[in-house]
Motif scaffolding. Structure first.
Motif, PDB file in Angstrom:
ATOM      1  N   ASN A 264       0.821  -1.204   0.000  1.00 32.58           N
ATOM      2  CA  ASN A 264       0.000   0.000   0.000  1.00 32.58           C
ATOM      3  C   ASN A 264       0.861   1.263   0.000  1.00 32.58           C
ATOM      4  N   GLU A 265       1.951   1.258   0.758  1.00 32.26           N
ATOM      5  CA  GLU A 265       2.835   2.422   0.803  1.00 32.26           C
ATOM      6  C   GLU A 265       3.530   2.623  -0.535  1.00 32.26           C
ATOM      7  N   ILE A 266       3.928   1.527  -1.180  1.00 32.72           N
ATOM      8  CA  ILE A 266       4.597   1.629  -2.476  1.00 32.72           C
ATOM      9  C   ILE A 266       3.636   2.156  -3.533  1.00 32.72           C
ATOM     10  N   VAL A 267       2.421   1.645  -3.530  1.00 30.49           N
ATOM     11  CA  VAL A 267       1.409   2.125  -4.470  1.00 30.49           C
ATOM     12  C   VAL A 267       1.191   3.622  -4.282  1.00 30.49           C
ATOM     13  N   LYS A 268       1.089   4.042  -3.026  1.00 30.01           N
ATOM     14  CA  LYS A 268       0.859   5.459  -2.721  1.00 30.01           C
ATOM     15  C   LYS A 268       2.031   6.302  -3.201  1.00 30.01           C
ATOM     16  N   ARG A 269       3.248   5.834  -2.934  1.00 29.47           N
ATOM     17  CA  ARG A 269       4.445   6.592  -3.319  1.00 29.47           C
ATOM     18  C   ARG A 269       4.498   6.792  -4.833  1.00 29.47           C
ATOM     19  N   ILE A 270       4.242   5.729  -5.593  1.00 27.96           N
ATOM     20  CA  ILE A 270       4.321   5.841  -7.045  1.00 27.96           C
ATOM     21  C   ILE A 270       3.220   6.749  -7.571  1.00 27.96           C
ATOM     22  N   SER A 271       2.010   6.612  -7.040  1.00 31.30           N
ATOM     23  CA  SER A 271       0.894   7.422  -7.540  1.00 31.30           C
ATOM     24  C   SER A 271       1.131   8.902  -7.258  1.00 31.30           C
ATOM     25  N   GLU A 272       1.800   9.227  -6.158  1.00 30.36           N
ATOM     26  CA  GLU A 272       2.087  10.629  -5.845  1.00 30.36           C
ATOM     27  C   GLU A 272       3.185  11.183  -6.747  1.00 30.36           C
ATOM     28  N   ASP A 273       4.193  10.371  -7.031  1.00 27.28           N
ATOM     29  CA  ASP A 273       5.316  10.845  -7.836  1.00 27.28           C
ATOM     30  C   ASP A 273       4.981  10.953  -9.320  1.00 27.28           C
ATOM     31  N   PHE A 274       4.107  10.070  -9.792  1.00 27.64           N
ATOM     32  CA  PHE A 274       3.868  10.005 -11.229  1.00 27.64           C
ATOM     33  C   PHE A 274       2.459  10.405 -11.648  1.00 27.64           C
ATOM     34  N   TYR A 275       1.629  10.772 -10.681  1.00 30.06           N
ATOM     35  CA  TYR A 275       0.306  11.297 -10.974  1.00 30.06           C
ATOM     36  C   TYR A 275      -0.594  10.300 -11.689  1.00 30.06           C
ATOM     37  N   TYR A 276      -0.347   9.024 -11.489  1.00 33.12           N
ATOM     38  CA  TYR A 276      -1.284   7.998 -11.937  1.00 33.12           C
ATOM     39  C   TYR A 276      -2.227   7.694 -10.783  1.00 33.12           C
ATOM     40  N   ASP A 277      -3.456   7.288 -11.099  1.00 30.09           N
ATOM     41  CA  ASP A 277      -4.360   6.951 -10.008  1.00 30.09           C
ATOM     42  C   ASP A 277      -3.943   5.615  -9.393  1.00 30.09           C
ATOM     43  N   GLU A 278      -4.335   5.420  -8.131  1.00 31.43           N
ATOM     44  CA  GLU A 278      -3.852   4.269  -7.370  1.00 31.43           C
ATOM     45  C   GLU A 278      -4.350   2.941  -7.932  1.00 31.43           C
ATOM     46  N   SER A 279      -5.532   2.921  -8.541  1.00 32.72           N
ATOM     47  CA  SER A 279      -6.036   1.662  -9.091  1.00 32.72           C
ATOM     48  C   SER A 279      -5.153   1.183 -10.233  1.00 32.72           C
ATOM     49  N   PHE A 280      -4.663   2.111 -11.056  1.00 34.08           N
ATOM     50  CA  PHE A 280      -3.757   1.732 -12.150  1.00 34.08           C
ATOM     51  C   PHE A 280      -2.434   1.208 -11.590  1.00 34.08           C
ATOM     52  N   ILE A 281      -1.876   1.924 -10.593  1.00 34.73           N
ATOM     53  CA  ILE A 281      -0.607   1.502 -10.012  1.00 34.73           C
ATOM     54  C   ILE A 281      -0.747   0.132  -9.358  1.00 34.73           C
ATOM     55  N   ARG A 282      -1.853  -0.083  -8.668  1.00 37.46           N
ATOM     56  CA  ARG A 282      -2.059  -1.378  -8.008  1.00 37.46           C
ATOM     57  C   ARG A 282      -2.104  -2.508  -9.048  1.00 37.46           C
ATOM     58  N   ARG A 283      -2.748  -2.234 -10.180  1.00 40.66           N
ATOM     59  CA  ARG A 283      -2.811  -3.249 -11.248  1.00 40.66           C
ATOM     60  C   ARG A 283      -1.415  -3.527 -11.799  1.00 40.66           C
ATOM     61  N   PHE A 284      -0.627  -2.468 -11.956  1.00 41.17           N
ATOM     62  CA  PHE A 284       0.732  -2.636 -12.460  1.00 41.17           C
ATOM     63  C   PHE A 284       1.597  -3.425 -11.476  1.00 41.17           C
ATOM     64  N   ILE A 285       1.538  -3.061 -10.178  1.00 39.52           N
ATOM     65  CA  ILE A 285       2.321  -3.762  -9.164  1.00 39.52           C
ATOM     66  C   ILE A 285       1.916  -5.230  -9.092  1.00 39.52           C
ATOM     67  N   SER A 286       0.622  -5.509  -9.167  1.00 40.23           N
ATOM     68  CA  SER A 286       0.163  -6.900  -9.159  1.00 40.23           C
ATOM     69  C   SER A 286       0.727  -7.660 -10.342  1.00 40.23           C
ATOM     70  N   ALA A 287       0.786  -6.992 -11.499  1.00 43.24           N
ATOM     71  CA  ALA A 287       1.280  -7.650 -12.708  1.00 43.24           C
ATOM     72  C   ALA A 287       2.766  -7.977 -12.590  1.00 43.24           C
ATOM     73  N   VAL A 288       3.586  -7.046 -12.046  1.00 41.50           N
ATOM     74  CA  VAL A 288       5.024  -7.323 -11.962  1.00 41.50           C
ATOM     75  C   VAL A 288       5.330  -8.321 -10.857  1.00 41.50           C
ATOM     76  N   GLN A 289       4.441  -8.462  -9.875  1.00 38.03           N
ATOM     77  CA  GLN A 289       4.620  -9.544  -8.911  1.00 38.03           C
ATOM     78  C   GLN A 289       4.389 -10.894  -9.576  1.00 38.03           C
ATOM     79  N   PHE A 290       3.446 -10.899 -10.505  1.00 36.75           N
ATOM     80  CA  PHE A 290       3.072 -12.144 -11.165  1.00 36.75           C
ATOM     81  C   PHE A 290       4.099 -12.593 -12.192  1.00 36.75           C
ATOM     82  N   GLY A 291       4.584 -11.678 -13.021  1.00 41.95           N
ATOM     83  CA  GLY A 291       5.498 -12.081 -14.086  1.00 41.95           C
ATOM     84  C   GLY A 291       6.028 -10.887 -14.854  1.00 41.95           C
TER      85      GLY A 291
END
Length: 585
Positions: A264-291
């Motif tokens: 949650n902290e990582i998602v928040k940090r990225i969304s603040e730095d890059f101005y993407y919404d948190e739902s997009f960042i969460r989807r991206f983080i989930s994807a890179v955890q997967f493969g």
């Protein structure tokens, strides 16, 4: 961060790890909360606030001498703790006391709506209020003293933690300045006075640590505090401030597996730095955890920055490598292969073999975090020529399907001693770990694709190995607002003009497949800022400021010739004429 894995908030306070949630809860209170002021000398307060960025991130400490020459400040009837005023308010704010038979009492925790915050004012004597906090816990501690509090006038045996809600911007700057120091209390007071930018004028009671009892004064002070909490810019800047201080420490920890991270902290940090919404960042983080993931989109939307930042936060400072693809890549650049070196033929390791070795070393040290290989501008390489064996290793996006081909091991061994050091290490590591390091590698590719339909030019075989995530060109102006905050030399009307200018451009050009990217906007704003700082442009000349900004934007976009350049030029001129009247030109 250090206590998050050991102590957890009770329901209904379980969202209080999020500073935004705490402030939102405080803002919902119709009645003024308890307000306590904690005066102290500049040195003590500076070290307490330094603790909030270098020690337990987000928490400041304060305390009271309850021994020695200074008399005890009364004892709470409820707990027996010294410093009755604060302790009793803490009990009343968060618990209901239910009397049982006889003298027995039962503490029942209040729910979120009924609970009352205890707001702390960080008051530096001879300076004023430098910050605001929420009292979270109170400790009676005979064993330990805070390192930077002297005890020549009594022992600091009562201590309380406060979640920092707001700090004056000038104080924040000092806390993050590694070279800042002072010779004595007077010098520190002078620096703090000079740096305070958002002064809160409050009549502080004469005695020491105390809580407001005068209701009219309490309401007056609460109005001033509430104004800060209702200032979205101040709230966002505080969230960002403590977000930035947390991750250097995080990256140095030896954590086992990605599941140990506070996602949650990582998602928040990225969304603040890059101005993407948190739902997009969460989807991206989930994807890179997967493969493996392929980030696609037009130039300038932040694909490379997003990939590298995520790799650093998830993998650690030594948990990633970055390579930029080019048309000259062969199989030996990606996996490894035969090469001519100093007149003899050798087998040289490519980036994936090097990544495998790096992961193996991390595993030996008990570090099972993912390791990231960022391949920037993936489609610049000849995919068939460079990534043939890559496809044999990564048969799907799922790490469970990945394996090192036996033929690759035999190939390297066939060269005997004519292999480089990385290849020798790879053979040794493979004999010990087999495919285990491979399954911790994550490839993040980036690809410039203006039209998503062009993605299939790289080939279906490539796409099957990745989860595809598209970064679209923004259609709103949220990123522009964030960039403009850094431009202190411009008045708000000019900032609003630039925001309106970008908003109209994006609206008009979106159907023409021309992207006004965040990267180009940020660069144009920085160029404009530099021009204004050097006094080369009158900041009050509305037309000139917009003309300069438009020219910087065009050069940052890199669209110089062709029909796209004409579409851009025509749209810019039309929007400028709509925003600037002929009399202002």
């Amino acid at each position: 961060m250090g206590l998050d894995n050991w102590f957890i908030y009770r329901p209904p306070f379980d969202k209080f790890g999020d500073l935004k949630e705490i402030i939102q809860w405080i803002k919902t209170k119709k009645e003024p909360p308890y307000i306590c002021v904690f005066p102290g000398n500049a040195e003590h307060w500076f070290w307490s606030l330094k603790y909030s960025v270098k020690g337990e991130v987000g928490y400041a400490l304060w305390g009271d001498r309850a021994s020695g020459p200074v008399s005890i400040k009364g004892l709470s009837e409820n707990t027996g703790f010294p410093f009755k005023g604060l302790v009793d308010r803490y009990i009343n704010a968060l618990f209901r006391i239910e009397k049982k038979d006889g003298n027995a009492r039962l503490l029942l925790r209040r729910d979120l709506n009924d609970a009352m915050p205890i707001i702390a004012l960080f008051h530096v004597i001879d300076v004023g209020v430098v910050g605001i906090g929420l009292v979270t816990d109170i400790t009676l501690d005979a064993f330990r003293n805070f390192r930077h509090w002297r005890e020549d006038q009594g022992h600091w045996i009562i201590r309380w933690r406060m979640r920092v809600l707001w700090l004056d911007p000038g104080v924040r700057a000092l806390l993050m300045d590694p070279g800042f120091g002072w010779r004595n209390e007077e010098e520190l007071i002078k620096v703090l006075k000079d740096r305070i930018t958002n002064r809160i004028e409050i009549n502080v009671p004469r005695q020491g640590n105390t809580c407001f009892t005068n209701e009219s004064l309490r309401k007056e002070v609460w109005q001033k505090i509430s104004d800060i909490f209702h200032n979205d810019d101040e709230v966002k800047s505080m969230i960002k401030f403590y977000g930035h201080t947390q991750f250097p420490a995080l990256s140095k920890q030896v954590l086992v597996g990605i599941s140990e991270f506070n996602i949650n902290e990582i998602v928040k940090r990225i969304s603040e730095d890059f101005y993407y919404d948190e739902s997009f960042i969460r989807r991206f983080i989930s994807a890179v955890q997967f493969g493996n993931v392929l980030l696609v989109g037009p130039p300038g939307v932040g694909k490379t920055s997003l990939a590298i930042t995520a790799a650093r936060l998830l993998g650690g400072d030594n948990g990633y490598m970055v390579r930029v693809a080019n048309a000259l890549w062969f199989r030996r650049d990606v996996i490894g292969g035969e090469t001519l070196e100093e007149g003899s033929i050798k087998w040289r390791a490519g980036m994936l073999v090097q990544a495998y070795n790096n992961v193996a070393e991390r595993i030996k040290n008990g570090d099972n975090r993912p390791y990231f290989v960022v391949i920037d501008e993936f489609n610049r390489a000849d995919v068939d020529k460079a990534f043939g064996d890559f496809f044999a290793i990564f048969r799907s996006p799922n790490p469970e399907d990945w394996e090192i081909p036996v033929d690759l091991i035999r190939e390297i061994e066939s060269y005997n001693e004519h292999i480089d050091n990385q290849a020798k290490l790879f053979i040794k590591n493979y004999s010990n770990f087999k495919d285990e390091p491979l399954k911790l590698i994550r490839v993040i590719g980036t690809m410039n694709v203006i039209d998503i339909r062009n993605l299939f030019m790289v080939g279906e075989a490539t796409l099957r190995r990745f989860v595809i995530i598209e970064l679209k060109c923004p259609t709103d102006t949220y990123d522009v607002e964030m960039f403009l905050k850094e431009l202190t030399t411009l008045d708000n009307p000019i900032k609003d003009l630039i925001k309106e200018f970008i908003g109209r451009l994006r609206k008009d050009l979106s159907n023409k497949q021309l992207c006004i990217s965040p990267g180009s906007v940020k660069n144009a704003i920085r160029l404009l800022s530099n021009t204004l700082d050097k006094k080369l442009l009158d900041a009050n000349d509305k037309a000139k400021v917009l003309n300069y900004f438009a020219d910087y934007l065009k050069s940052s976009l890199g669209i110089i010739v062709g029909t796209s350049a004409k579409k851009l030029e025509d749209t810019i001129n039309r929007v400028k004429s709509e925003l600037i009247s002929p009399s202002e030109m």
